[in-house]
Write an enzyme that holds these catalytic residues in place. Structure first.
Site, PDB file in Angstrom:
ATOM      1  CB  CYS A 196      -0.934   0.010   1.202  1.00 39.53           C
ATOM      2  SG  CYS A 196      -2.075  -1.370   1.220  1.00 39.53           S
TER       3      CYS A 196
ATOM      4  CG  HIS B 282      -2.847   3.577   2.756  1.00 41.67           C
ATOM      5  ND1 HIS B 282      -3.549   3.317   1.598  1.00 41.67           N
ATOM      6  CD2 HIS B 282      -2.820   2.397   3.450  1.00 41.67           C
ATOM      7  CE1 HIS B 282      -3.913   2.040   1.589  1.00 41.67           C
ATOM      8  NE2 HIS B 282      -3.494   1.468   2.703  1.00 41.67           N
TER       9      HIS B 282
ATOM     10  CG  ASN C 235      -6.670  -0.551   1.817  1.00 37.85           C
ATOM     11  OD1 ASN C 235      -6.040  -0.077   0.875  1.00 37.85           O
ATOM     12  ND2 ASN C 235      -6.081  -1.109   2.856  1.00 37.85           N
TER      13      ASN C 235
HETATM   14  O1  UT7 Z   1      -3.438  -1.129   3.906  1.00 37.30           O
HETATM   15  C1  UT7 Z   1      -3.057  -1.789   5.073  1.00 37.30           C
HETATM   16  C2  UT7 Z   1      -3.905  -3.000   5.216  1.00 37.30           C
HETATM   17  N1  UT7 Z   1      -4.849  -3.133   6.251  1.00 37.30           N
HETATM   18  C3  UT7 Z   1      -5.160  -2.351   7.314  1.00 37.30           C
HETATM   19  O2  UT7 Z   1      -4.699  -1.285   7.535  1.00 37.30           O
HETATM   20  C4  UT7 Z   1      -6.158  -2.939   8.278  1.00 37.30           C
HETATM   21  C5  UT7 Z   1      -5.826  -2.638   9.715  1.00 37.30           C
HETATM   22  N2  UT7 Z   1      -6.750  -3.290  10.621  1.00 37.30           N
HETATM   23  C6  UT7 Z   1      -8.043  -2.957  10.749  1.00 37.30           C
HETATM   24  O3  UT7 Z   1      -8.470  -2.030  10.103  1.00 37.30           O
HETATM   25  C7  UT7 Z   1      -8.910  -3.690  11.741  1.00 37.30           C
HETATM   26  O4  UT7 Z   1      -8.104  -4.528  12.531  1.00 37.30           O
HETATM   27  C8  UT7 Z   1     -10.020  -4.547  11.046  1.00 37.30           C
HETATM   28  C9  UT7 Z   1     -11.064  -3.622  10.429  1.00 37.30           C
HETATM   29  C10 UT7 Z   1      -9.416  -5.430   9.989  1.00 37.30           C
HETATM   30  C11 UT7 Z   1     -10.715  -5.412  12.092  1.00 37.30           C
HETATM   31  O5  UT7 Z   1     -11.276  -4.616  13.089  1.00 37.30           O
HETATM   32  P1  UT7 Z   1     -11.111  -5.036  14.620  1.00 37.30           P
HETATM   33  O6  UT7 Z   1     -11.852  -4.029  15.387  1.00 37.30           O
HETATM   34  O7  UT7 Z   1      -9.629  -5.169  14.882  1.00 37.30           O
HETATM   35  O8  UT7 Z   1     -11.857  -6.426  14.687  1.00 37.30           O
HETATM   36  P2  UT7 Z   1     -11.289  -7.848  15.100  1.00 37.30           P
HETATM   37  O9  UT7 Z   1     -10.422  -8.399  14.017  1.00 37.30           O
HETATM   38  O10 UT7 Z   1     -10.726  -7.764  16.494  1.00 37.30           O
HETATM   39  O11 UT7 Z   1     -12.608  -8.699  15.145  1.00 37.30           O
HETATM   40  C12 UT7 Z   1     -13.653  -8.423  16.118  1.00 37.30           C
HETATM   41  C13 UT7 Z   1     -14.817  -9.342  15.839  1.00 37.30           C
HETATM   42  C14 UT7 Z   1     -14.426 -10.804  15.671  1.00 37.30           C
HETATM   43  O12 UT7 Z   1     -15.455 -11.599  16.218  1.00 37.30           O
HETATM   44  P3  UT7 Z   1     -15.305 -12.256  17.670  1.00 37.30           P
HETATM   45  O13 UT7 Z   1     -14.076 -13.150  17.578  1.00 37.30           O
HETATM   46  O14 UT7 Z   1     -15.110 -11.105  18.601  1.00 37.30           O
HETATM   47  O15 UT7 Z   1     -16.583 -12.989  17.842  1.00 37.30           O
HETATM   48  C15 UT7 Z   1     -14.421 -11.023  14.181  1.00 37.30           C
HETATM   49  O16 UT7 Z   1     -14.683 -12.349  13.806  1.00 37.30           O
HETATM   50  O17 UT7 Z   1     -15.436  -8.972  14.596  1.00 37.30           O
HETATM   51  C16 UT7 Z   1     -15.553 -10.113  13.766  1.00 37.30           C
HETATM   52  N3  UT7 Z   1     -15.493  -9.702  12.369  1.00 37.30           N
HETATM   53  C17 UT7 Z   1     -16.572  -9.311  11.685  1.00 37.30           C
HETATM   54  N4  UT7 Z   1     -17.878  -9.226  12.033  1.00 37.30           N
HETATM   55  C18 UT7 Z   1     -18.733  -8.792  11.088  1.00 37.30           C
HETATM   56  C19 UT7 Z   1     -14.403  -9.597  11.588  1.00 37.30           C
HETATM   57  N5  UT7 Z   1     -14.763  -9.151  10.362  1.00 37.30           N
HETATM   58  C20 UT7 Z   1     -16.107  -8.963  10.410  1.00 37.30           C
HETATM   59  C21 UT7 Z   1     -17.056  -8.526   9.470  1.00 37.30           C
HETATM   60  N6  UT7 Z   1     -18.353  -8.439   9.859  1.00 37.30           N
HETATM   61  N7  UT7 Z   1     -16.719  -8.141   8.221  1.00 37.30           N
END
Ligand code: UT7
Length: 331
Positions: free
Chosen positions: A113, A249, A279
């Site tokens: 990215c 970004h 993104n």
């Molecule tokens: O360009 C660089 C590339 N990427 C980034 O910069 C991404 C950086 N990271 C992020 O933006 C965030 O970490 C995410 C948006 C990817 C995830 O957000 P989070 O607040 O860190 O969520 P998490 O991964 O801790 O997941 C929380 C919960 C989980 O469920 P449980 O285990 O608590 O029951 C996930 O399974 O949310 C669940 N989950 C979803 N639920 C509904 C993960 N994806 C989804 C979804 N819809 N799409």
């Protein structure tokens, strides 16, 4: 060393099809509420017929037309993509062909990215080394082709698009304070593997197509650290003439909100268009610059900081003294 350059053209091209968060509810167990609240994303453009080469060429063509520079004056094309359809020739070579530029240096860079910042700084440096007066920098990504559409933790986050800038050698440098960094991704927090191929000499290979695999929380921690660190370094370099606007970004709106709070900055200083595109990896900064200028948010006289971060783990930054007048004034 970079040539002193001015940005004379900016353009974007995104696929026609728009996929909403609600559309994704029928593909995976997710909701518009979860995606909006955790990321700020509402819609993304997804290629149907479009190619990474096609949208790159379109953005580059429009940026070149806007610059008023004849195609034969382009001495350097630097492109970036992690999702192109060909391993070779380079995307830059394909853009050169599409724009009918007979002779110039043309190459790609790969830095996830952060690709656009690596490409921009490489292009300005090559202009100096090769004594060239004008360059095209273009980023193009079809993230949808490398997205596992059954994985809700990644498929909601990415989108497709391309953006381009045209650089022209100038008396005074308008692209300033380049920063390019990388730190080893020891835990493989963002990886997209290529499909393995068997040869007569290899053992059996795993023929499973590989998609974007990401440890979201780890990437988040890395992203907020380098966004804040790079902004502080750029502020130091700017000294008494600080940047007043920031085009970061566009990975997740929460990353930006976090840094706004930790640096006690004004949210209004940050351009954010992730709601419309998700993104788009290396294309996100030039698409954002294009929207920032088209919407009138970015104007001639503004000093704008760019910050990128991504797989590698890479990061980068630079400052642009923007000189292209407001769109309405240029007509
Ligand atoms: O360009 C660089 C590339 N990427 C980034 O910069 C991404 C950086 N990271 C992020 O933006 C965030 O970490 C995410 C948006 C990817 C995830 O957000 P989070 O607040 O860190 O969520 P998490 O991964 O801790 O997941 C929380 C919960 C989980 O469920 P449980 O285990 O608590 O029951 C996930 O399974 O949310 C669940 N989950 C979803 N639920 C509904 C993960 N994806 C989804 C979804 N819809 N799409």
């Amino acid at each position: 060393m970079m040539a002193p350059v001015q940005i004379l053209g900016v353009a974007k091209c995104v696929p026609e099809k728009i996929v909403t968060n609600v559309d994704l509810e029928s593909l995976v167990d997710t909701s518009d509420e979860w995606i909006s609240k955790r990321t700020g994303i509402k819609t993304r453009h997804v290629a149907v017929e479009e190619t990474a080469i096609g949208i790159a060429a379109s953005a580059a063509r429009d940026a070149l037309a806007m610059s008023g520079i004849p195609a034969e004056e382009i001495g350097v094309i630097v492109a970036c993509t992690i999702t192109g359809e060909e391993l070779t020739p380079s995307l830059a070579g394909r853009v050169q062909k599409a724009l009918n530029i007979s002779n110039c240096a043309a190459m790609d860079v790969s830095a996830g990215c952060t690709g656009f910042l690596y490409a921009l700084i490489t292009a300005a440096s090559l202009m100096e080394t090769l004594h060239k007066d004008a360059a095209i920098v273009v980023a193009s990504e079809l993230m949808s082709k490398y997205t596992d559409w059954t994985d809700r933790s990644t498929c909601v986050l990415f989108g497709d698009g391309a953006g381009a800038l045209v650089l022209k050698r100038s008396e005074i440098a308008h692209l300033l304070y380049p920063i390019l960094d990388a730190t080893p991704d020891v835990d493989d927090v963002i990886v997209v593997k290529k499909e393995e191929r068997a040869t007569p000499f290899s053992g059996p290979v795993d023929d499973k197509k590989e998609y974007i695999r990401m440890k979201g929380a780890d990437v988040f921690t890395y992203a907020v650290g380098v966004l804040e660190g790079t902004l502080r370094r750029l502020a130091e370099q700017c000294g008494e003439k600080p940047y007043t606007k920031i085009v970061p970004h566009q990975a997740n709106e929460k990353i930006i909100d976090f840094v706004v709070r930790s640096m006690r900055m004004s949210r209004e200083q940050f351009f954010v268009n992730i709601a419309n595109y998700a993104n788009t990896s290396s294309a996100s900064i030039p698409i954002a610059l294009c929207d920032a200028w088209e919407s009138g948010w970015l104007n001639a006289g503004d000093r704008v900081a760019l910050v990128g971060f991504g797989s590698g783990l890479t990061s980068g930054g630079a400052v642009i003294d923007w000189t292209i007048p407001n769109k309405n004034e240029t007509k």
